[in-house]
Design an enzyme around this catalytic site. Structure first.
Site, PDB file in Angstrom:
ATOM      1  N   GLY A  47       6.317  -8.983   1.690  1.00 51.64           N
ATOM      2  CA  GLY A  47       5.060  -8.650   1.008  1.00 51.64           C
ATOM      3  C   GLY A  47       5.067  -9.236  -0.392  1.00 51.64           C
ATOM      4  O   GLY A  47       6.112  -9.647  -0.909  1.00 51.64           O
ATOM      5  N   LEU A  48       3.898  -9.242  -0.986  1.00 49.63           N
ATOM      6  CA  LEU A  48       3.731  -9.803  -2.331  1.00 49.63           C
ATOM      7  C   LEU A  48       4.565  -9.034  -3.360  1.00 49.63           C
ATOM      8  O   LEU A  48       4.982  -7.906  -3.095  1.00 49.63           O
ATOM      9  CB  LEU A  48       2.246  -9.712  -2.715  1.00 49.63           C
ATOM     10  CG  LEU A  48       1.312 -10.711  -2.035  1.00 49.63           C
ATOM     11  CD1 LEU A  48      -0.140 -10.268  -2.211  1.00 49.63           C
ATOM     12  CD2 LEU A  48       1.514 -12.109  -2.595  1.00 49.63           C
TER      13      LEU A  48
ATOM     14  N   GLY B  78       6.109  -3.037  -2.845  1.00 48.93           N
ATOM     15  CA  GLY B  78       6.903  -1.838  -2.540  1.00 48.93           C
ATOM     16  C   GLY B  78       8.165  -2.092  -1.730  1.00 48.93           C
ATOM     17  O   GLY B  78       8.785  -1.145  -1.231  1.00 48.93           O
ATOM     18  N   LYS B  79       8.585  -3.328  -1.635  1.00 48.01           N
ATOM     19  CA  LYS B  79       9.745  -3.668  -0.795  1.00 48.01           C
ATOM     20  C   LYS B  79      11.020  -2.969  -1.251  1.00 48.01           C
ATOM     21  O   LYS B  79      11.709  -2.330  -0.454  1.00 48.01           O
ATOM     22  CB  LYS B  79       9.961  -5.200  -0.793  1.00 48.01           C
ATOM     23  CG  LYS B  79       8.749  -5.983  -0.295  1.00 48.01           C
ATOM     24  CD  LYS B  79       8.966  -7.473  -0.387  1.00 48.01           C
ATOM     25  CE  LYS B  79       9.149  -8.011  -1.774  1.00 48.01           C
ATOM     26  NZ  LYS B  79       7.951  -7.875  -2.656  1.00 48.01           N
ATOM     27  N   THR B  80      11.328  -3.095  -2.543  1.00 49.87           N
ATOM     28  CA  THR B  80      12.561  -2.490  -3.050  1.00 49.87           C
ATOM     29  C   THR B  80      12.488  -0.959  -2.955  1.00 49.87           C
ATOM     30  O   THR B  80      13.448  -0.312  -2.515  1.00 49.87           O
ATOM     31  CB  THR B  80      12.795  -2.914  -4.524  1.00 49.87           C
ATOM     32  OG1 THR B  80      12.929  -4.336  -4.560  1.00 49.87           O
ATOM     33  CG2 THR B  80      14.047  -2.282  -5.095  1.00 49.87           C
TER      34      THR B  80
ATOM     35  N   SER C 246       9.580 -13.372   0.903  1.00 51.88           N
ATOM     36  CA  SER C 246       9.557 -14.220   2.119  1.00 51.88           C
ATOM     37  C   SER C 246       8.137 -14.648   2.497  1.00 51.88           C
ATOM     38  O   SER C 246       7.596 -14.191   3.494  1.00 51.88           O
ATOM     39  CB  SER C 246      10.280 -13.562   3.292  1.00 51.88           C
ATOM     40  OG  SER C 246      10.253 -12.155   3.269  1.00 51.88           O
TER      41      SER C 246
HETATM   42  N1  LIG Z   1       3.301   3.242  -0.240  1.00 51.59           N
HETATM   43  C1  LIG Z   1       4.070   2.696  -1.171  1.00 51.59           C
HETATM   44  N2  LIG Z   1       5.215   2.072  -0.807  1.00 51.59           N
HETATM   45  C2  LIG Z   1       6.005   1.497  -1.749  1.00 51.59           C
HETATM   46  N3  LIG Z   1       5.743   1.500  -3.067  1.00 51.59           N
HETATM   47  C3  LIG Z   1       4.620   2.105  -3.485  1.00 51.59           C
HETATM   48  C4  LIG Z   1       3.742   2.725  -2.559  1.00 51.59           C
HETATM   49  N4  LIG Z   1       2.710   3.247  -3.248  1.00 51.59           N
HETATM   50  C5  LIG Z   1       2.935   2.972  -4.536  1.00 51.59           C
HETATM   51  N5  LIG Z   1       4.099   2.290  -4.707  1.00 51.59           N
HETATM   52  C6  LIG Z   1       4.645   1.838  -6.007  1.00 51.59           C
HETATM   53  O1  LIG Z   1       4.571   0.416  -6.069  1.00 51.59           O
HETATM   54  C7  LIG Z   1       5.651  -0.115  -6.821  1.00 51.59           C
HETATM   55  C8  LIG Z   1       6.398  -1.130  -5.965  1.00 51.59           C
HETATM   56  O2  LIG Z   1       7.433  -1.729  -6.725  1.00 51.59           O
HETATM   57  P1  LIG Z   1       8.690  -2.453  -6.053  1.00 51.59           P
HETATM   58  O3  LIG Z   1       9.593  -2.859  -7.155  1.00 51.59           O
HETATM   59  O4  LIG Z   1       9.254  -1.596  -4.973  1.00 51.59           O
HETATM   60  O5  LIG Z   1       7.996  -3.720  -5.387  1.00 51.59           O
HETATM   61  P2  LIG Z   1       8.677  -5.012  -4.742  1.00 51.59           P
HETATM   62  O6  LIG Z   1       7.864  -5.342  -3.542  1.00 51.59           O
HETATM   63  O7  LIG Z   1      10.130  -4.804  -4.565  1.00 51.59           O
HETATM   64  O8  LIG Z   1       8.382  -6.116  -5.863  1.00 51.59           O
HETATM   65  P3  LIG Z   1       9.194  -7.472  -6.189  1.00 51.59           P
HETATM   66  O9  LIG Z   1       8.797  -8.494  -5.140  1.00 51.59           O
HETATM   67  O10 LIG Z   1       8.674  -7.859  -7.547  1.00 51.59           O
HETATM   68  O11 LIG Z   1      10.650  -7.158  -6.189  1.00 51.59           O
HETATM   69  C9  LIG Z   1       6.532   1.071  -7.229  1.00 51.59           C
HETATM   70  O12 LIG Z   1       6.187   1.467  -8.531  1.00 51.59           O
HETATM   71  C10 LIG Z   1       6.120   2.155  -6.209  1.00 51.59           C
HETATM   72  O13 LIG Z   1       6.288   3.460  -6.696  1.00 51.59           O
HETATM   73 MG   LIG Z   2      11.815  -5.806  -5.370  1.00 50.69          MG
END
Ligand SMILES: Nc1ncnc2c1ncn2[C@@H]1O[C@H](COP(=O)(O)OP(=O)(O)OP(=O)(O)O)[C@@H](O)[C@H]1O
Ligand SMILES: [Mg+2]
Length: 200
Positions: A10-11, A15-17, A84
């Site tokens: 996902g972008l 929320g991946k991490t 990805s």
């Molecule tokens: N349903 C959900 N699932 C996951 N995260 C969510 C959701 N709703 C809100 N969020 C919020 O969105 C944010 C996601 O941040 P996160 O660092 O997990 O994204 P990421 O995909 O890992 O980004 P990156 O590609 O920059 O590493 C967090 O602050 C999280 O609390």
């Molecule tokens: Mg991340």
């Protein structure tokens, strides 16, 4: 228990991490051997020095996919959290695996820009970062993800439940108590998806 790879795509800020770590916690509670490969961490070690060109992104994903394959075939649940963005490489990596579950975290760009956890969208929009996925680099949506979550609509808790219930339904992980207020409608949705994909 047999291993498998659980791949979050996902972008940035989708929320991946967040979900990878939550799901990891639940698996650990259930005695599952689990490892998380997070894109940010991988780029600091295994893929240190790689850029964000299409070629280097593909190299990065192939490396992660290679490690996840090795772990999965040795009884580990390997959770990957990596943007990805390219469909063909995601497909290639899937083909290396015996058991591979993809989770697509979907959310409108406007929501992600507001989240901007690391301030990267702001920089990318100001032209300070090149090749930033969603702003100045493409993201190809998955067509066959086992789990699709609209993270702008569903809470973290519901999203975690969706992933865990999916894995329970196909007997990839031991069953446990579901967390949160999980509905019958939700259950039916997961079943329908798994049926469509031929899992059940
Ligand atoms: N349903 C959900 N699932 C996951 N995260 C969510 C959701 N709703 C809100 N969020 C919020 O969105 C944010 C996601 O941040 P996160 O660092 O997990 O994204 P990421 O995909 O890992 O980004 P990156 O590609 O920059 O590493 C967090 O602050 C999280 O609390
Ligand atoms: Mg991340």
């Amino acid at each position: 228990m047999k291993g498998f790879t659980l791949w979050f795509t996902g972008l940035p800020c989708s929320g991946k991490t967040t979900l990878a770590r939550e799901v990891e916690g639940i698996m650990l509670e259930r005695g599952v051997r689990v490892e998380v490969l997070d894109g940010d961490e991988i780029r600091e070690n295994l893929s240190k020095g790689l850029t964000f060109s299409r070629e280097d992104r593909n190299t990065n994903i192939r490396r992660i996919g290679w490690v996840s394959k090795l772990l999965a075939r040795n009884g580990v649940v390997c959770i990957v959290a990596a943007v990805s963005p390219y469909r063909d490489i995601r497909r290639e990596v899937r083909e290396w695996h015996e058991r591979f579950i993809q989770v697509y975290l979907r959310a409108p760009l406007e929501v992600l820009k507001k989240r901007d956890v690391k301030g990267m969208y702001k920089k990318a929009m100001a032209g300070e970062i090149k090749n930033f996925t969603g702003i100045s680099d493409p993201y190809e949506e998955p067509e066959n993800a086992e789990v699709v979550i609209d993270t702008d609509l569903d809470t973290v808790e519901i999203s975690v439940d969706r992933v865990i219930r999916t894995l329970e339904m196909i007997d990839y992980i031991p069953h446990g108590e579901t967390v949160g207020d999980y509905s019958e409608e939700e259950e039916a949705k997961i079943k329908a998806r798994l049926k469509d994909l031929g899992y059940i």
